[in-house]
Scaffold this motif. Structure first.
Motif, short mmCIF file in Angstrom:
data_model
loop_
_atom_site.label_atom_id
_atom_site.label_comp_id
_atom_site.label_asym_id
_atom_site.label_seq_id
_atom_site.Cartn_x
_atom_site.Cartn_y
_atom_site.Cartn_z
N ARG A 114 0.85 -1.19 0.00
CA ARG A 114 0.00 0.00 0.00
C ARG A 114 0.88 1.24 0.00
O ARG A 114 1.78 1.36 0.84
CB ARG A 114 -0.90 -0.01 1.22
CG ARG A 114 -1.87 1.12 1.20
CD ARG A 114 -2.87 0.97 2.29
NE ARG A 114 -3.79 2.09 2.18
CZ ARG A 114 -5.03 2.04 2.53
NH1 ARG A 114 -5.51 0.95 3.03
NH2 ARG A 114 -5.79 3.09 2.41
N LEU B 5 -0.19 7.49 2.10
CA LEU B 5 -1.21 8.47 1.77
C LEU B 5 -0.59 9.84 1.55
O LEU B 5 0.39 10.20 2.21
CB LEU B 5 -2.23 8.56 2.89
CG LEU B 5 -3.04 7.30 3.17
CD1 LEU B 5 -3.92 7.50 4.40
CD2 LEU B 5 -3.86 6.90 1.97
N GLU C 185 -4.94 13.34 1.08
CA GLU C 185 -5.78 12.20 1.49
C GLU C 185 -5.95 12.15 3.00
O GLU C 185 -7.04 11.88 3.50
CB GLU C 185 -5.18 10.89 0.98
CG GLU C 185 -5.29 10.71 -0.52
CD GLU C 185 -4.49 9.53 -1.03
OE1 GLU C 185 -4.97 8.88 -1.97
OE2 GLU C 185 -3.40 9.26 -0.49
N ARG D 296 -8.35 14.93 3.94
CA ARG D 296 -9.71 14.57 3.55
C ARG D 296 -10.28 13.55 4.54
O ARG D 296 -11.44 13.63 4.92
CB ARG D 296 -9.74 14.05 2.12
CG ARG D 296 -11.14 13.89 1.58
CD ARG D 296 -11.21 13.62 0.09
NE ARG D 296 -10.25 12.64 -0.36
CZ ARG D 296 -9.34 12.86 -1.31
NH1 ARG D 296 -9.26 14.02 -1.92
NH2 ARG D 296 -8.51 11.90 -1.67
N GLY D 297 -9.47 12.60 4.97
CA GLY D 297 -9.90 11.63 5.96
C GLY D 297 -10.26 12.28 7.29
O GLY D 297 -11.23 11.89 7.94
N ALA E 88 -8.04 6.96 6.65
CA ALA E 88 -8.30 8.13 5.82
C ALA E 88 -9.02 7.80 4.52
O ALA E 88 -9.65 8.66 3.93
CB ALA E 88 -6.98 8.85 5.51
N THR E 89 -8.92 6.55 4.09
CA THR E 89 -9.55 6.17 2.82
C THR E 89 -10.40 4.91 3.01
O THR E 89 -10.07 3.84 2.50
CB THR E 89 -8.49 5.95 1.72
OG1 THR E 89 -7.57 4.95 2.17
CG2 THR E 89 -7.74 7.22 1.38
N PHE F 169 -15.81 2.49 -0.02
CA PHE F 169 -17.03 3.18 -0.41
C PHE F 169 -18.27 2.59 0.26
O PHE F 169 -19.10 3.34 0.81
CB PHE F 169 -17.18 3.19 -1.93
CG PHE F 169 -18.46 3.81 -2.38
CD1 PHE F 169 -18.60 5.18 -2.44
CD2 PHE F 169 -19.54 3.02 -2.73
CE1 PHE F 169 -19.80 5.77 -2.83
CE2 PHE F 169 -20.74 3.58 -3.12
CZ PHE F 169 -20.87 4.96 -3.18
N TRP G 269 -19.36 14.15 -0.03
CA TRP G 269 -18.28 14.52 -0.94
C TRP G 269 -18.06 16.03 -0.97
O TRP G 269 -16.93 16.50 -0.94
CB TRP G 269 -18.52 13.98 -2.35
CG TRP G 269 -17.41 14.36 -3.26
CD1 TRP G 269 -17.44 15.24 -4.29
CD2 TRP G 269 -16.05 13.89 -3.19
NE1 TRP G 269 -16.20 15.35 -4.86
CE2 TRP G 269 -15.33 14.53 -4.21
CE3 TRP G 269 -15.40 12.99 -2.35
CZ2 TRP G 269 -13.98 14.29 -4.42
CZ3 TRP G 269 -14.04 12.76 -2.56
CH2 TRP G 269 -13.34 13.41 -3.58
N SER H 64 -14.38 17.36 0.23
CA SER H 64 -13.49 17.64 -0.90
C SER H 64 -12.96 19.06 -0.91
O SER H 64 -12.09 19.39 -1.71
CB SER H 64 -14.20 17.33 -2.22
OG SER H 64 -15.30 18.19 -2.41
#
Length: 100
Positions: A3, A6, A10, A13-14, A53-54, A57, A75, A79
């Motif tokens: 992985r 980030l 990101e 945003r998290g 953080a991600t 969905f 969003w 965002s």
């Protein structure tokens, strides 16, 4: 699977996502919201604290549904770089968002 780290965007945003979910949850317990969304309380705690953080969905969709948030609202809120600076709907936050 490796992985990638980030990006700062990101991570930010998290953190905004976590703050939004905490505000939307209000006085409801984390346990009640997590169970209603069919996610573990630990998962919700990590998302709300920004440690995840991600998130996936379907996880966010389920939590948003339980909290009465549309995915468009989620969003739009997360965002914007200044989304966490002022409460949603405040004139100060709206002016800053329009200026950017």
């Amino acid at each position: 699977m490796v992985r990638l780290p980030l990006t700062p965007e990101e991570v930010a945003r998290g953190q905004r996502l976590g703050a939004l979910l905490r505000r939307a949850r209000g006085k409801r317990s984390m346990l009640d919201v997590a169970l209603a969304a069919r996610v573990s309380p630990e998962t919700l705690r990590k998302i709300e604290s920004g440690r995840v953080a991600t998130p996936a969905f379907p996880t966010i969709a389920a939590i948003a549904d339980v909290l009465g948030l549309s995915l468009d609202e989620v969003w739009a809120e997360i965002s914007r770089p200044d989304a966490g600076d002022a409460p949603a709907g405040s004139p100060h936050g709206a002016r800053e968002r329009l200026a950017s």
